[in-house]
Design a protein around this motif. Structure first.
Motif, short mmCIF file in Angstrom:
data_model
loop_
_atom_site.label_atom_id
_atom_site.label_comp_id
_atom_site.label_asym_id
_atom_site.label_seq_id
_atom_site.Cartn_x
_atom_site.Cartn_y
_atom_site.Cartn_z
N LEU A 1 11.13 25.13 -19.33
CA LEU A 1 9.67 25.19 -19.30
C LEU A 1 9.21 26.37 -18.46
CD1 LEU A 1 9.15 21.38 -18.61
CD2 LEU A 1 9.12 22.53 -20.84
N ASP A 2 8.23 27.10 -18.96
CA ASP A 2 7.69 28.27 -18.26
C ASP A 2 6.36 27.94 -17.61
OD1 ASP A 2 9.87 29.83 -19.10
OD2 ASP A 2 8.85 30.40 -20.95
N TYR A 3 6.13 28.51 -16.43
CA TYR A 3 4.90 28.29 -15.67
C TYR A 3 4.42 29.59 -15.04
CZ TYR A 3 6.34 23.38 -15.88
OH TYR A 3 6.71 22.13 -16.31
N VAL A 4 3.14 29.59 -14.65
CA VAL A 4 2.57 30.67 -13.84
C VAL A 4 1.98 30.01 -12.61
CG1 VAL A 4 0.82 32.49 -13.70
CG2 VAL A 4 2.05 32.12 -15.85
N TYR A 5 2.34 30.53 -11.43
CA TYR A 5 1.87 30.00 -10.15
C TYR A 5 0.77 30.90 -9.60
CZ TYR A 5 5.69 26.66 -9.41
OH TYR A 5 6.55 25.60 -9.49
N GLU A 6 -0.24 30.25 -9.00
CA GLU A 6 -1.35 31.01 -8.40
C GLU A 6 -1.86 30.24 -7.17
OE1 GLU A 6 -5.03 33.19 -10.42
OE2 GLU A 6 -5.06 31.02 -10.72
N VAL A 7 -1.96 30.93 -6.04
CA VAL A 7 -2.53 30.35 -4.83
C VAL A 7 -3.81 31.09 -4.50
CG1 VAL A 7 -2.21 29.91 -2.37
CG2 VAL A 7 -0.27 29.69 -3.91
N GLU A 8 -4.89 30.32 -4.35
CA GLU A 8 -6.17 30.88 -3.91
C GLU A 8 -6.65 30.02 -2.75
OE1 GLU A 8 -8.88 31.06 -7.22
OE2 GLU A 8 -7.80 32.73 -8.13
N GLY A 9 -6.63 30.58 -1.54
CA GLY A 9 -6.99 29.80 -0.37
C GLY A 9 -6.00 28.67 -0.18
N ASP A 10 -6.48 27.44 -0.14
CA ASP A 10 -5.62 26.26 0.03
C ASP A 10 -5.31 25.58 -1.30
OD1 ASP A 10 -5.44 26.52 2.80
OD2 ASP A 10 -7.26 25.37 3.14
N THR A 11 -5.65 26.21 -2.42
CA THR A 11 -5.46 25.61 -3.73
C THR A 11 -4.30 26.27 -4.48
OG1 THR A 11 -7.80 25.07 -3.88
CG2 THR A 11 -6.57 25.09 -5.94
N LEU A 12 -3.39 25.43 -4.95
CA LEU A 12 -2.27 25.87 -5.78
C LEU A 12 -2.54 25.43 -7.21
CD1 LEU A 12 0.67 26.89 -6.29
CD2 LEU A 12 1.42 24.56 -5.72
N THR A 13 -2.46 26.38 -8.14
CA THR A 13 -2.53 26.07 -9.56
C THR A 13 -1.21 26.49 -10.18
OG1 THR A 13 -4.92 26.45 -9.60
CG2 THR A 13 -3.79 26.42 -11.73
N ILE A 14 -0.65 25.59 -10.98
CA ILE A 14 0.57 25.88 -11.73
C ILE A 14 0.22 25.70 -13.20
CG2 ILE A 14 2.98 25.29 -12.13
CD1 ILE A 14 2.95 23.89 -9.35
#
Length: 154
Positions: free
Chosen positions: A100-113
């Motif tokens: 499975l492929d994912y993209v990780y992104e952190v903005e401030g205290d929020t993690l989006t995968i």
């Protein structure tokens, strides 16, 4: 006759290896072992590979009644002879035969995968506590599926 491995290594010598990106280094908050509660209980552990260019996640969970073990390699793509990608991407390999492929992104205290490409309708979004000991969030799947997930640092 050309020795491809030797030629590739020779071509690489003398090139400047860029430092790990700030986007990747933002995931340092994940390093350590976590207990996971919610829709996929179990444990996960994150550690840096030597050099700091890849974060490895070790997974031991139960999801939808199935035991899932696996590992994920997280980092910026850097194909030979090309620039480093802006996005932090990963590939997860599990005991059920999935990749499975994912993209990780952190903005401030929020993690989006993001599941698949950035902006996908399948994603996890969670928030780190002020002391980085808890991550509370939810996996969202198209069509209304998904589940809450809380990670607590061990």
């Amino acid at each position: 006759m050309s020795n491809t491995a030797h030629d590739s290594a020779e071509a690489y010598e003398g090139t400047d290896q860029p430092d790990p990106t700030p986007q990747l280094r933002a995931l340092d908050r994940l390093v350590g072992e976590w207990t996971v509660d919610g829709g996929a209980p179990g444990t996960v552990r994150y550690e840096w590979m030597p050099g700091g260019y890849f974060l490895i996640q070790h997974v031991d969970l139960e999801q939808f009644g199935q035991k899932v073990t696996g590992f994920e390699v997280i980092g910026n793509l850097h194909p030979f002879g090309e620039p480093v990608s802006d996005d932090v991407v990963s590939r997860f390999y599990d005991s059920l035969g999935n990749t499975l492929d994912y993209v990780y992104e952190v903005e401030g205290d929020t993690l989006t995968i993001w599941g698949g490409a950035k902006g996908s309708p399948a994603y996890f979004r969670g928030t780190f506590s002020a002391d980085d000991r808890v991550m509370e969030g939810e996996w969202v799947y198209p069509g209304g599926g998904g589940y809450p997930s809380t990670m607590t640092r061990v």
